[in-house]
Design an enzyme around this catalytic site. Structure first.
Site, PDB file in Angstrom:
ATOM      1  N   GLU A  42       0.834  -1.216   0.000  1.00  0.00           N
ATOM      2  CA  GLU A  42       0.000   0.000   0.000  1.00  0.00           C
ATOM      3  C   GLU A  42       0.863   1.259   0.000  1.00  0.00           C
ATOM      4  O   GLU A  42       1.823   1.351   0.774  1.00  0.00           O
ATOM      5  CB  GLU A  42      -0.905  -0.025   1.246  1.00  0.00           C
ATOM      6  N   HIS A  43       0.491   2.170  -0.885  1.00  0.00           N
ATOM      7  CA  HIS A  43       1.231   3.436  -1.060  1.00  0.00           C
ATOM      8  C   HIS A  43       2.675   3.164  -1.498  1.00  0.00           C
ATOM      9  O   HIS A  43       3.584   3.911  -1.171  1.00  0.00           O
ATOM     10  CB  HIS A  43       1.169   4.299   0.210  1.00  0.00           C
ATOM     11  N   ASP A  45       3.048   2.097  -4.928  1.00  0.00           N
ATOM     12  CA  ASP A  45       3.088   2.159  -6.405  1.00  0.00           C
ATOM     13  C   ASP A  45       3.746   3.433  -6.916  1.00  0.00           C
ATOM     14  O   ASP A  45       4.513   3.404  -7.871  1.00  0.00           O
ATOM     15  CB  ASP A  45       1.703   1.915  -7.045  1.00  0.00           C
ATOM     16  N   GLY A 134     -16.347   5.173  -3.465  1.00  0.00           N
ATOM     17  CA  GLY A 134     -15.583   5.674  -2.316  1.00  0.00           C
ATOM     18  C   GLY A 134     -15.289   4.603  -1.287  1.00  0.00           C
ATOM     19  O   GLY A 134     -15.022   4.907  -0.129  1.00  0.00           O
ATOM     20  N   GLY A 136     -12.803   2.373  -1.499  1.00  0.00           N
ATOM     21  CA  GLY A 136     -11.407   1.929  -1.548  1.00  0.00           C
ATOM     22  C   GLY A 136     -11.210   0.678  -2.387  1.00  0.00           C
ATOM     23  O   GLY A 136     -10.201  -0.008  -2.270  1.00  0.00           O
ATOM     24  N   SER A 138     -11.513   0.785  -5.804  1.00  0.00           N
ATOM     25  CA  SER A 138     -11.222   1.260  -7.170  1.00  0.00           C
ATOM     26  C   SER A 138     -12.443   1.426  -8.054  1.00  0.00           C
ATOM     27  O   SER A 138     -12.445   1.010  -9.222  1.00  0.00           O
ATOM     28  CB  SER A 138     -10.235   0.332  -7.875  1.00  0.00           C
ATOM     29  N   ASP A 185      -4.281   0.731  -9.613  1.00  0.00           N
ATOM     30  CA  ASP A 185      -5.708   0.455  -9.783  1.00  0.00           C
ATOM     31  C   ASP A 185      -6.068   0.244 -11.254  1.00  0.00           C
ATOM     32  O   ASP A 185      -6.803  -0.683 -11.608  1.00  0.00           O
ATOM     33  CB  ASP A 185      -6.544   1.606  -9.202  1.00  0.00           C
TER      34      ASP A 185
HETATM   35  C1  GLA Z   1      -5.126   4.685  -4.309  1.00  0.00           C
HETATM   36  C2  GLA Z   1      -4.341   5.013  -5.564  1.00  0.00           C
HETATM   37  C3  GLA Z   1      -3.326   3.919  -5.872  1.00  0.00           C
HETATM   38  C4  GLA Z   1      -2.470   3.581  -4.663  1.00  0.00           C
HETATM   39  C5  GLA Z   1      -3.351   3.363  -3.432  1.00  0.00           C
HETATM   40  C6  GLA Z   1      -2.550   3.165  -2.182  1.00  0.00           C
HETATM   41  O1  GLA Z   1      -5.930   3.570  -4.521  1.00  0.00           O
HETATM   42  O2  GLA Z   1      -5.205   5.155  -6.664  1.00  0.00           O
HETATM   43  O3  GLA Z   1      -2.521   4.303  -6.961  1.00  0.00           O
HETATM   44  O4  GLA Z   1      -1.514   4.575  -4.438  1.00  0.00           O
HETATM   45  O5  GLA Z   1      -4.254   4.441  -3.219  1.00  0.00           O
HETATM   46  O6  GLA Z   1      -1.818   1.987  -2.259  1.00  0.00           O
END
Ligand code: GLA
Length: 410
Positions: A42-43, A45, A134, A136, A138, A185
């Site tokens: 997570e976070h 990419d 919203g 999470g 995608s 995503d």
């Molecule tokens: C959102 C962003 C992704 C990624 C996540 C965290 O979903 O769209 O690109 O950075 O947050 O992992």
């Protein structure tokens, strides 16, 4: 209590009916693109790191027809989309470019139209989705990828590669939704396959499928129903802090840094930037380790890495919230749970939990009993291996037309 996931054919027929009512003719194209759950990574990419998402049977469906009107008319059936539900805009030209505006949901469609590398003569369309907005999971990327796939069908102009398609969709989100997201995503929504998770190297954009085919374990996704919004300042701020840390460490990106590098530079970083970098560096490490553990069916160690990931997102990256923390700690009380974490950008949305199949019912009832935010907790999705729920680009008659693009579970 487990939620029924609407099947693609029922989303398509609902959209077809609405199309006939709104536009007075039969649509001849229907496509879908999946939402995703990120299992770990997570976070990472936008730091050139690794991510490990899987596509879901929650999808956005785009049904419509080509026109020669020079106009795009799009109706959304999504109950929670901002009003108005129908938008109309002209095909962009060099003198009249498309610009973002209201309603917000239409910006994802407009962004893809504006960046699509082909000639569009006009179209009418209806869009509907089973991806919680919203949440999470995608919803935005699935709308972008569904829009792109629809435009491929309308124009006959297919993307040069799936990577190229994902990158256009990411650009649409940057330019039209003001959200400087990474590539995860759009990439998984374009490339996910049934029965597999996808390890993506966000630096090289190489990816490899990892089969999820052990019926003794399941991923459970739990929606906190706290709506996350990422286009606020938090996401761009985290991104900036990561770049600041990489620069201070003399690295191209945090992908190239180790925890030892970070410790050496600690005195030159603010406490906050140090903590952000610590999360990212350790999360990239966890993600590459986790994939091997999953392949070896070492669920106990894999689950521990999921929980470590959550703790790091909560304490060092500070993107969790009390509702997500509570869902995770409650899940970890259940025998048979290997690990649990928030998933996606954070500040709300869902958790993902790895659990023994035989313990799923216990997990669900414990979660519901324990939730201090009971009224917010509406649904628990469980994913089991079910090859029939793999779906793909489909025609309006429901026939399979293209390569499978939705995956899941075990
Ligand atoms: C959102 C962003 C992704 C990624 C996540 C965290 O979903 O769209 O690109 O950075 O947050 O992992």
């Amino acid at each position: 209590m487990a939620a029924e996931i609407p099947k693609i054919p029922s989303l398509v027929s609902e959209a077809k009916e609405a199309f006939k009512t709104a536009f007075g003719s039969e649509p001849d194209i229907a496509v879908s693109a999946p939402g995703r759950v990120n299992i770990i990574g997570e976070h990472t990419d936008y730091n050139d790191g690794f991510v490990f998402p899987m596509a879901l049977p929650l999808v956005t469906v785009f049904v419509g027809k080509k026109t020669a009107s020079g106009i795009c008319r799009v109706l959304t059936l999504s109950k929670s989309a901002d009003k108005p539900h129908q938008v109309e805009f002209s095909i962009p030209s060099p003198t009249t470019p498309l610009t973002p505006g209201k309603p917000d949901w239409a910006n994802y469609v407009k962004g893809v139209v504006a960046n699509f590398p082909g000639d569009i003569s006009g179209f009418d369309a209806v869009v509907t989705t089973s991806v919680p907005l919203g949440g999470g999971l995608s919803s935005s990327a699935s709308l972008e990828v569904a829009t792109y796939t629809f435009l491929e069908a309308v124009t006959g102009n297919n993307a040069a590669s799936l990577q190229a398609k994902a990158l256009v969709c990411q650009k649409a989100e940057h330019d039209f939704a003001n959200m400087p997201c990474g590539i995860m995503d759009q990439f998984i929504s374009t490339m996910g396959k049934a029965g597999c998770a996808l390890l993506i190297d966000c630096r090289s954009l190489e990816s490899s499928l990892v089969p999820l085919d052990d019926p003794s374990v399941t991923f459970v996704i739990t929606n906190s129903n706290v709506r996350h919004t990422l286009s606020g300042s938090e996401y761009p701020t985290r991104r900036r802090q990561c770049y600041e840390a990489a620069a201070a460490l003399g690295k191209k990106s945090l992908r190239d840094a180790t925890l030892e590098d970070l410790e050496k530079s600690r005195s030159s970083l603010s406490k906050e930037v140090y903590c952000r970098a610590k999360h990212v560096i350790s999360e990239i490490q966890r993600t590459s380790e986790a994939v091997t553990l999953l392949k070896n069916a070492d669920y106990a160690t894999f689950g521990k890495l999921m929980t470590d990931s959550h703790n790091s997102l909560r304490d060092d990256y500070e993107v969790s919230c009390p509702e997500l923390d509570q869902l995770v700690s409650s899940a970890l009380e259940v025998p048979g749970v290997f690990g649990s974490r928030m998933t996606g950008g954070g500040f709300g949305g869902c958790t993902v939990t790895l659990v023994k199949q035989e313990s799923v019912e216990n997990l669900i009832s414990h979660t519901l009993r324990n939730s201090q935010w009971k009224t917010n907790l509406l649904c628990v999705f469980t994913f089991k291996k079910d090859p029939t729920s793999a779906c793909s680009v489909i025609s309006a008659t429901g026939d399979q037309m293209n390569q499978p693009m939705v995956a899941i579970y075990f």
